[in-house]
Design a protein around this motif. Sequence first.
Motif, PDB file in Angstrom:
ATOM      1  N   PRO A  11       0.898  -1.270  -0.110  1.00 16.39           N
ATOM      2  CA  PRO A  11       0.090   0.086  -0.188  1.00 16.39           C
ATOM      3  C   PRO A  11       1.019   1.091  -0.030  1.00 16.39           C
ATOM      4  N   LEU A  12       0.508   2.333  -0.551  1.00 13.12           N
ATOM      5  CA  LEU A  12       1.185   3.692  -0.909  1.00 13.12           C
ATOM      6  C   LEU A  12       0.496   4.548  -0.047  1.00 13.12           C
ATOM      7  N   HIS A  13       0.944   5.138   0.726  1.00 13.45           N
ATOM      8  CA  HIS A  13       0.406   6.151   1.461  1.00 13.45           C
ATOM      9  C   HIS A  13       1.031   7.698   1.310  1.00 13.45           C
ATOM     10  N   VAL A  14       0.844   8.488   0.570  1.00 18.94           N
ATOM     11  CA  VAL A  14       1.020  10.075   0.540  1.00 18.94           C
ATOM     12  C   VAL A  14       0.235  10.904   1.148  1.00 18.94           C
ATOM     13  N   GLY A  15       0.438  11.461   2.534  1.00 22.66           N
ATOM     14  CA  GLY A  15      -0.660  12.077   3.204  1.00 22.66           C
ATOM     15  C   GLY A  15      -0.793  13.308   2.492  1.00 22.66           C
ATOM     16  N   ALA A  16      -2.013  13.940   2.744  1.00 24.30           N
ATOM     17  CA  ALA A  16      -2.401  15.413   2.603  1.00 24.30           C
ATOM     18  C   ALA A  16      -1.954  16.130   3.741  1.00 24.30           C
ATOM     19  N   GLY A  17      -1.455  15.645   4.805  1.00 27.81           N
ATOM     20  CA  GLY A  17      -1.126  16.463   5.987  1.00 27.81           C
ATOM     21  C   GLY A  17      -2.049  16.840   6.809  1.00 27.81           C
ATOM     22  N   THR A 222      -7.181   6.292  11.984  1.00 24.98           N
ATOM     23  CA  THR A 222      -7.067   5.646  10.656  1.00 24.98           C
ATOM     24  C   THR A 222      -6.537   6.437   9.717  1.00 24.98           C
ATOM     25  N   TYR A 223      -6.118   5.625   8.699  1.00 28.93           N
ATOM     26  CA  TYR A 223      -5.526   6.286   7.527  1.00 28.93           C
ATOM     27  C   TYR A 223      -5.684   5.261   6.393  1.00 28.93           C
ATOM     28  N   GLU A 224      -5.593   5.882   5.143  1.00 28.42           N
ATOM     29  CA  GLU A 224      -5.987   5.379   3.694  1.00 28.42           C
ATOM     30  C   GLU A 224      -4.589   5.201   3.052  1.00 28.42           C
ATOM     31  N   ALA A 225      -4.858   4.210   1.800  1.00 23.31           N
ATOM     32  CA  ALA A 225      -3.631   4.239   1.136  1.00 23.31           C
ATOM     33  C   ALA A 225      -4.171   3.680  -0.190  1.00 23.31           C
ATOM     34  N   ILE A 226      -3.440   3.890  -1.191  1.00 25.95           N
ATOM     35  CA  ILE A 226      -3.575   3.159  -2.597  1.00 25.95           C
ATOM     36  C   ILE A 226      -3.197   1.784  -2.306  1.00 25.95           C
ATOM     37  N   PRO A 227      -3.896   0.747  -2.807  1.00 25.65           N
ATOM     38  CA  PRO A 227      -3.663  -0.685  -2.191  1.00 25.65           C
ATOM     39  C   PRO A 227      -2.436  -1.283  -3.156  1.00 25.65           C
ATOM     40  N   SER A 228      -1.788  -2.299  -2.768  1.00 30.07           N
ATOM     41  CA  SER A 228      -0.809  -3.108  -3.555  1.00 30.07           C
ATOM     42  C   SER A 228      -1.607  -3.373  -5.062  1.00 30.07           C
ATOM     43  N   LEU A 260      15.238   4.898  -9.554  1.00 34.59           N
ATOM     44  CA  LEU A 260      13.977   4.438  -9.466  1.00 34.59           C
ATOM     45  C   LEU A 260      13.708   2.843  -9.034  1.00 34.59           C
ATOM     46  N   ALA A 261      14.774   2.124  -9.572  1.00 37.95           N
ATOM     47  CA  ALA A 261      14.703   0.591  -9.218  1.00 37.95           C
ATOM     48  C   ALA A 261      15.019   0.487  -7.565  1.00 37.95           C
ATOM     49  N   ALA A 262      15.445   1.357  -6.940  1.00 33.08           N
ATOM     50  CA  ALA A 262      15.693   1.182  -5.520  1.00 33.08           C
ATOM     51  C   ALA A 262      14.336   1.732  -4.834  1.00 33.08           C
ATOM     52  N   CYS A 263      13.324   2.211  -5.467  1.00 35.57           N
ATOM     53  CA  CYS A 263      12.214   2.402  -4.823  1.00 35.57           C
ATOM     54  C   CYS A 263      11.526   0.775  -4.591  1.00 35.57           C
ATOM     55  N   ALA A 264      11.564  -0.058  -5.140  1.00 36.33           N
ATOM     56  CA  ALA A 264      11.212  -1.413  -5.039  1.00 36.33           C
ATOM     57  C   ALA A 264      11.659  -2.154  -3.805  1.00 36.33           C
ATOM     58  N   SER A 265      12.682  -1.689  -3.209  1.00 39.40           N
ATOM     59  CA  SER A 265      13.282  -1.989  -1.865  1.00 39.40           C
ATOM     60  C   SER A 265      13.036  -1.095  -0.776  1.00 39.40           C
ATOM     61  N   GLY A 275       5.105  -1.344   6.673  1.00 41.81           N
ATOM     62  CA  GLY A 275       5.131  -2.023   5.568  1.00 41.81           C
ATOM     63  C   GLY A 275       4.239  -1.420   4.459  1.00 41.81           C
ATOM     64  N   PHE A 276       4.612  -0.101   4.353  1.00 40.04           N
ATOM     65  CA  PHE A 276       4.148   0.566   3.238  1.00 40.04           C
ATOM     66  C   PHE A 276       5.142   1.116   2.214  1.00 40.04           C
ATOM     67  N   GLY A 277       4.761   1.397   1.104  1.00 39.71           N
ATOM     68  CA  GLY A 277       5.658   2.261   0.089  1.00 39.71           C
ATOM     69  C   GLY A 277       6.478   1.868  -1.045  1.00 39.71           C
ATOM     70  N   ARG A 278       6.494   0.397  -1.055  1.00 43.10           N
ATOM     71  CA  ARG A 278       7.539  -0.163  -2.014  1.00 43.10           C
ATOM     72  C   ARG A 278       6.872   0.031  -3.451  1.00 43.10           C
ATOM     73  N   VAL A 279       7.527   0.357  -4.479  1.00 44.79           N
ATOM     74  CA  VAL A 279       6.892   0.558  -5.891  1.00 44.79           C
ATOM     75  C   VAL A 279       8.079   0.021  -7.007  1.00 44.79           C
ATOM     76  N   ARG A 280       7.424  -0.824  -7.740  1.00 46.69           N
ATOM     77  CA  ARG A 280       8.405  -1.257  -8.859  1.00 46.69           C
ATOM     78  C   ARG A 280       8.080  -0.694 -10.217  1.00 46.69           C
ATOM     79  N   PHE A 281       9.261  -0.114 -10.542  1.00 54.09           N
ATOM     80  CA  PHE A 281       8.865   0.460 -11.899  1.00 54.09           C
ATOM     81  C   PHE A 281       9.037  -0.447 -12.960  1.00 54.09           C
ATOM     82  N   LEU A 282       8.372  -0.508 -14.227  1.00 58.12           N
ATOM     83  CA  LEU A 282       8.573  -1.497 -15.023  1.00 58.12           C
ATOM     84  C   LEU A 282       8.994  -1.062 -16.479  1.00 58.12           C
ATOM     85  N   THR A 283       9.918  -2.050 -16.879  1.00 54.21           N
ATOM     86  CA  THR A 283      10.174  -2.005 -18.304  1.00 54.21           C
ATOM     87  C   THR A 283      10.852  -0.576 -18.634  1.00 54.21           C
ATOM     88  N   GLN A 284      10.915  -0.301 -19.868  1.00 57.84           N
ATOM     89  CA  GLN A 284      11.533   1.057 -20.350  1.00 57.84           C
ATOM     90  C   GLN A 284      10.403   2.037 -20.636  1.00 57.84           C
TER      91      GLN A 284
END
Length: 288
Positions: A11-17, A222-228, A260-265, A275-284
């Motif tokens: 899940p990805l949480h970028v809070g509105a503050g 409580t808080y919300e997130a973009i799901p995996s 960008l590849a480092a965002c996956a780990s 347990g939030f925040g990992r994002v894998r960038f795909l292909t070219q």
Amino acid sequence: MSTYLALTLDPLHVGAGGYRLGRVDNTIVRDAGSGLPKVPGSSLAGVVRCYASWNLPEGQKACDKGDCGQCPICTLFGYAATTANGKSAIGLLRFYDGHILAFPVRSMAGPVWVTCPSVMAQNGFPLDEVPGKEELLVNFDVAKPKGVQQARLNLGWLYLPCRTLKNPNLALPLGSADKLVNQLAIAPDWLFSEIVNSNLEVRTSVRIDPTTGAASSGALFTYEAIPSATLLAFHIAIDTYRCRGDISVDGIKALLGKSLAACASLGMGGMNTRGFGRVRFLTQPKGE
């Protein structure tokens, strides 16, 4: 400008503050016009700048405070004026807001990734066929209920008629995620925001009192997130006309790819220790 596709591994949480009055205390950033969750370009730029400083080629080094105006990181990402350095400059890299391209929703047919014509067109994937006002277009077979002529599919609490795309092979450069994001449903533009916001992940946390080891009174939130497994599209541009002789476009692309590849780990956004925040960038990227 290039379009980079990415898949959320967590899940990805970028809070509105701050806190909001609503169904959750900590909300995520949304687009003002559509109401869709987004990832601000500044959020991506911040983590990429940090990861880029760790992936510089041998012999190159980033300055300690990020405002020298001479090191590769200052050149690529810009720097602000300080007392020691009275001038500021923008970087060679431009990061734009990331948007949801395909959103996973539970259905009777299993996980379905929902998108809409306007979102696809905005990110460089225009559709030859669009759905009606109250129907879905799908690229997979949906069983028809007994006694019903047109197939129907549920997306969360919605139950909509659907029909199969004439050309079910949508050209999305997903690379290794191609077998994961395989069931696509195209919803009408007016309904997409409702589908996304009704199916965001919501979690509850509480502060633990270190003295008693129990939950602190009044510390529940409580808080919300973009799901995996959400497919995101990011736009990144390189001001090639301002590149110096010692910083090549190929070198910038290579450093950007490693960062960008480092965002996956290492992840991005908030709640990284939960347990939030990992994002894998795909292909070219599309547009190179």
